[in-house]
Design an enzyme around this catalytic site. Structure first.
Site, mmCIF file in Angstrom:
data_model
loop_
_atom_site.group_PDB
_atom_site.id
_atom_site.type_symbol
_atom_site.label_atom_id
_atom_site.label_comp_id
_atom_site.label_asym_id
_atom_site.label_seq_id
_atom_site.Cartn_x
_atom_site.Cartn_y
_atom_site.Cartn_z
ATOM 1 N N ARG A 22 -6.893 91.743 91.172
ATOM 2 C CA ARG A 22 -5.598 92.446 91.249
ATOM 3 C C ARG A 22 -5.723 93.668 92.138
ATOM 4 O O ARG A 22 -6.612 94.497 91.926
ATOM 5 C CB ARG A 22 -5.122 92.873 89.865
ATOM 6 N N SER A 111 0.650 89.641 86.712
ATOM 7 C CA SER A 111 1.115 89.646 85.328
ATOM 8 C C SER A 111 2.187 90.698 85.043
ATOM 9 O O SER A 111 3.280 90.630 85.565
ATOM 10 C CB SER A 111 -0.099 89.838 84.420
ATOM 11 N N HIS A 112 1.820 91.700 84.255
ATOM 12 C CA HIS A 112 2.763 92.729 83.807
ATOM 13 C C HIS A 112 2.790 93.922 84.757
ATOM 14 O O HIS A 112 3.493 94.890 84.497
ATOM 15 C CB HIS A 112 2.330 93.204 82.421
ATOM 16 N N ASP A 283 6.735 88.944 80.110
ATOM 17 C CA ASP A 283 6.210 89.704 81.254
ATOM 18 C C ASP A 283 6.434 88.922 82.551
ATOM 19 O O ASP A 283 7.063 87.853 82.551
ATOM 20 C CB ASP A 283 4.727 90.055 81.062
ATOM 21 N N ASP A 285 4.686 86.976 84.483
ATOM 22 C CA ASP A 285 4.245 85.580 84.657
ATOM 23 C C ASP A 285 4.399 84.745 83.388
ATOM 24 O O ASP A 285 3.923 83.605 83.332
ATOM 25 C CB ASP A 285 2.801 85.517 85.175
ATOM 26 N N ASP A 287 3.217 84.911 80.252
ATOM 27 C CA ASP A 287 2.238 84.663 79.187
ATOM 28 C C ASP A 287 2.347 85.685 78.060
ATOM 29 O O ASP A 287 2.136 85.369 76.903
ATOM 30 C CB ASP A 287 0.802 84.549 79.726
ATOM 31 N N ARG A 288 2.722 86.930 78.391
ATOM 32 C CA ARG A 288 2.884 87.946 77.333
ATOM 33 C C ARG A 288 4.326 87.971 76.826
ATOM 34 O O ARG A 288 5.254 87.638 77.571
ATOM 35 C CB ARG A 288 2.621 89.337 77.885
ATOM 36 N N THR A 353 -11.948 91.300 75.222
ATOM 37 C CA THR A 353 -10.617 91.231 75.823
ATOM 38 C C THR A 353 -10.645 90.275 77.013
ATOM 39 O O THR A 353 -11.552 90.338 77.847
ATOM 40 C CB THR A 353 -10.212 92.643 76.302
ATOM 41 N N GLU A 372 -4.138 88.345 71.199
ATOM 42 C CA GLU A 372 -4.629 89.660 71.581
ATOM 43 C C GLU A 372 -3.564 90.712 71.351
ATOM 44 O O GLU A 372 -2.360 90.420 71.388
ATOM 45 C CB GLU A 372 -4.977 89.664 73.061
ATOM 46 N N SER A 374 -2.650 92.774 73.394
ATOM 47 C CA SER A 374 -1.882 92.993 74.628
ATOM 48 C C SER A 374 -0.705 92.012 74.722
ATOM 49 O O SER A 374 -0.412 91.499 75.794
ATOM 50 C CB SER A 374 -2.797 92.873 75.843
ATOM 51 N N LYS A 385 -2.454 82.195 77.138
ATOM 52 C CA LYS A 385 -1.502 82.702 76.157
ATOM 53 C C LYS A 385 -0.116 82.257 76.602
ATOM 54 O O LYS A 385 0.118 82.062 77.792
ATOM 55 C CB LYS A 385 -1.605 84.207 75.995
HETATM 56 C C1 G16 Z 1 -4.926 89.942 80.923
HETATM 57 C C2 G16 Z 1 -5.817 89.031 80.126
HETATM 58 C C3 G16 Z 1 -5.706 89.363 78.663
HETATM 59 C C4 G16 Z 1 -5.970 90.836 78.416
HETATM 60 C C5 G16 Z 1 -5.041 91.661 79.264
HETATM 61 C C6 G16 Z 1 -5.292 93.148 79.161
HETATM 62 O O1 G16 Z 1 -3.609 89.654 80.603
HETATM 63 O O2 G16 Z 1 -5.450 87.682 80.324
HETATM 64 O O3 G16 Z 1 -6.608 88.560 77.995
HETATM 65 O O4 G16 Z 1 -5.802 91.159 77.082
HETATM 66 O O5 G16 Z 1 -5.190 91.297 80.616
HETATM 67 O O6 G16 Z 1 -6.469 93.476 79.764
HETATM 68 P P1 G16 Z 1 -6.866 94.979 80.027
HETATM 69 O O7 G16 Z 1 -6.800 95.658 78.691
HETATM 70 O O8 G16 Z 1 -8.244 94.877 80.583
HETATM 71 O O9 G16 Z 1 -5.865 95.579 80.971
HETATM 72 P P2 G16 Z 1 -2.512 89.449 81.722
HETATM 73 O O10 G16 Z 1 -1.266 89.163 80.952
HETATM 74 O O11 G16 Z 1 -2.495 90.762 82.448
HETATM 75 O O12 G16 Z 1 -3.003 88.339 82.568
#
Ligand code: G16
Length: 556
Positions: A22, A111-112, A283, A285, A287-288, A353, A372, A374, A385
């Site tokens: 990212r 993602s978010h 979010d 994409d 998944d959240r 995580t 999780e 998150s 997720k």
């Molecule tokens: C990603 C991972 C998750 C993780 C999250 C937060 O989510 O797929 O498993 O919990 O990041 O990670 P961090 O606390 O390191 O920022 P996503 O939805 O961003 O792909």
């Protein structure tokens, strides 16, 4: 058009984080940046022959897809599937990999994280099982990226590759197909859930003093078309129940992170109207997700996960397809799900995580549901997720029991006690200052100097019983992952965890997680209940001294 070899030099910053690479958009716009990373992926053995490519529709999604396509064709990948318009949710990508028997998917998402020309972009790779590449894979990608000297590509961007039209074509040796990813995903959801039962929510049955009104906020991300298909076309909900449903390259200026701060529009809607009984925000994409009840009653992700685990038996079709074996959560997530597992006499694994750590547990049928803090809940049906999956479980619970969201949560607390949880995010801090702070804290917590130290929590003395840095050994491949969260445990069961986020694209985000438990007092405010612990976390970490910050950007 011909396949050519192009000279390049390595970039030294292509190490994937928690979930792929990212960076800010301008970083990806550099010459060769996307191509180098794609080539580094394609060189991992066994080399993929069949891939899916798509992303969450954010700024630079389409240009990056064309650059990836050129490298895949240059590497003579046999079959490439592209999502229609290049837009693909992360859960849908995971489902398609398995359905189409592909070797993997290259998914463009941050993602978010915010989008737009100065926003974030990401590239992540999911493997044959549909799940995010494990560290053994991403380590090889990073190693390849550091020694790359050339990549294979085509001399001109294929003009006939138009992602707006479904169909097949062949370029050089690569067969290409543009597909509708939504149809497969909807069919998957229909195979798991009783859509007749869910449809009944939109009919006034008398259970909810009127129809069960809901707002599905897609936050201008990828989920709009999926939510419209499911809630409006399949479940016959009113068309205005799905909002912010047109994927936008900059999420219309919204930060597509489904929490109480960034999903403000949804929170306000539910706070202002007693007629809306259920709200969800997805979010960027898909998944959240965040779940709210009437009056914007907030369901913490840890509670949501535990409630899903405790009520899985209500989802008849799912239970028949995937027998319930065990559960898992990431380390910073509250232990609410552990209590459900214990009651059901099933294991609950604790992983670092990152969704990639659930993959082996799911593949080996050790777990059926995982999640999780998150805002992620998922199951055995895919290896990501899946926000929609969790929402449809919640709606199944509501349709089956006739209870409102808050009642479901309060009943859960009555049965298991309440795990109070809060997460403080300090976003965009100075990276070097954070590294120094975390190093000092690590040294303190890995020595035993704090054991026996006492603090006052809600007027009672609590003693530190254990400190350290979480590490994890995978039960199946025996890989060991270290440095996954500094922690302080108290003799009362209370806990603090400190982590540096692995999903940011600049600076550093520090996360502090606090949790504590009460069997009978379940109606306190989490802010009050956890105030002493969080105050101590700031003193212990010396966050203000190092970063100048003492107010979190986001509290979850
Ligand atoms: C990603 C991972 C998750 C993780 C999250 C937060 O989510 O797929 O498993 O919990 O990041 O990670 P961090 O606390 O390191 O920022 P996503 O939805 O961003 O792909």
């Amino acid at each position: 058009m011909t396949i050519i070899t192009k000279q390049t030099s390595p970039f030294n910053d292509q190490k994937p984080g928690t979930s792929g690479l990212r960076k800010k958009v301008p970083v990806f716009q550099q010459d060769n940046y996307v191509e180098n990373f794609t080539q580094a992926i394609l060189q991992v053995e066994p080399k993929p022959r069949c891939l899916i490519v798509g992303g969450d529709g954010r700024y630079y999604n389409d240009e990056a897809i064309m650059r990836i396509a050129a490298v895949c064709i240059g590497n003579r990948v046999e079959k490439l599937y592209f999502a229609h318009e290049g837009i693909l949710s992360t859960p849908a990508a995971s489902a398609l990999i398995v359905k189409l028997d592909c070797d993997g998917a290259i998914i463009l998402t941050a993602s978010h994280n915010p989008g737009g020309p100065r926003g974030d972009l990401g590239i992540k790779y999911n493997c044959k099982n549909g799940g995010p590449a494990p560290e053994s894979f991403t380590d090889q990608v990073y190693a390849n990226s550091l020694k790359i000297t050339n990549y294979q590509t085509v001399d001109v961007v294929p003009e006939n590759l138009r992602l707006g039209k479904l169909g097949k074509l062949k370029i050089e040796q690569t067969e290409i197909e543009i597909i509708d990813p939504i149809e497969n995903y909807v069919q998957l959801m229909k195979s798991i859930f009783d859509f007749n039962l869910l449809r009944s929510l939109f009919v006034d049955t008398g259970s909810f003093e009127g129809p069960f009104n809901m707002v599905i906020d897609c936050m201008h991300g990828v989920m709009g078309p999926y939510a419209r298909r499911i809630f409006v076309d399949e479940l016959c909900g009113p068309s205005d129940c799905v909002v912010n449903a047109n994927p936008s390259i900059d999420f219309n200026g919204v930060h597509p992170d489904p929490n109480l701060v960034y999903a403000r529009e949804l929170v306000t809607k539910l706070s202002c109207s007693k007629l809306i009984k259920f709200g969800v925000a997805f979010d960027g994409d898909g998944d959240r997700h965040m779940i709210l009840g009437e009056g914007a009653f907030f369901v913490t992700p840890g509670d949501s996960l535990a409630i899903v685990a405790d009520n899985l038996h209500l989802v008849e079709k799912y239970k028949q397809l995937y027998s319930i074996c065990g559960f898992a959560r990431s380390f910073p997530t509250s232990p609410a799900i552990d209590r459900v597992a214990a009651k059901q006499n099933r294991p609950c694994y604790v992983t670092p995580t990152g969704w990639k750590f659930f993959g082996n547990l799911l593949d080996n049928e050790a777990i059926t549901v995982c999640g999780e803090e998150s805002f992620g809940v998922g199951g055995d049906h895919i290896r990501e997720k899946d926000g929609m999956f969790s929402v449809l479980i919640w709606l199944t619970i509501i349709a089956d029991t006739g209870l409102h969201v808050a009642q479901v949560v309060r009943n859960h607390w009555c049965k298991f006690g309440r795990d109070y949880f809060q997460r403080y995010d300090f976003e965009d801090c100075d990276l070097e200052a954070c590294n120094k702070m975390m190093a000092k804290l690590k040294q303190k917590l890995e020595s035993n100097e704090l054991i026996g130290h006492e603090i006052l929590v809600r007027g009672k003395v609590c003693t530190i019983s254990k400190t350290g840095d979480f590490s994890y050994e995978d039960k199946y491949d025996k890989s060991v992952t270290r440095n996954q969260g500094l922690f302080v445990e108290f003799n009362t069961g209370a806990r603090l965890v400190f982590r540096k986020s692995g999903t940011g694209s600049s600076g550093a985000t520090i996360r502090i997680y606090a949790n504590d438990f009460d069997l009978t007092n379940t109606s306190a405010s989490p802010t009050d209940f956890l105030a002493d612990l969080l105050k101590y976390s700031l003193q212990l970490s010396q966050l203000k001294e190092y970063t100048g910050r003492d107010e979190p950007t986001v509290i979850t």
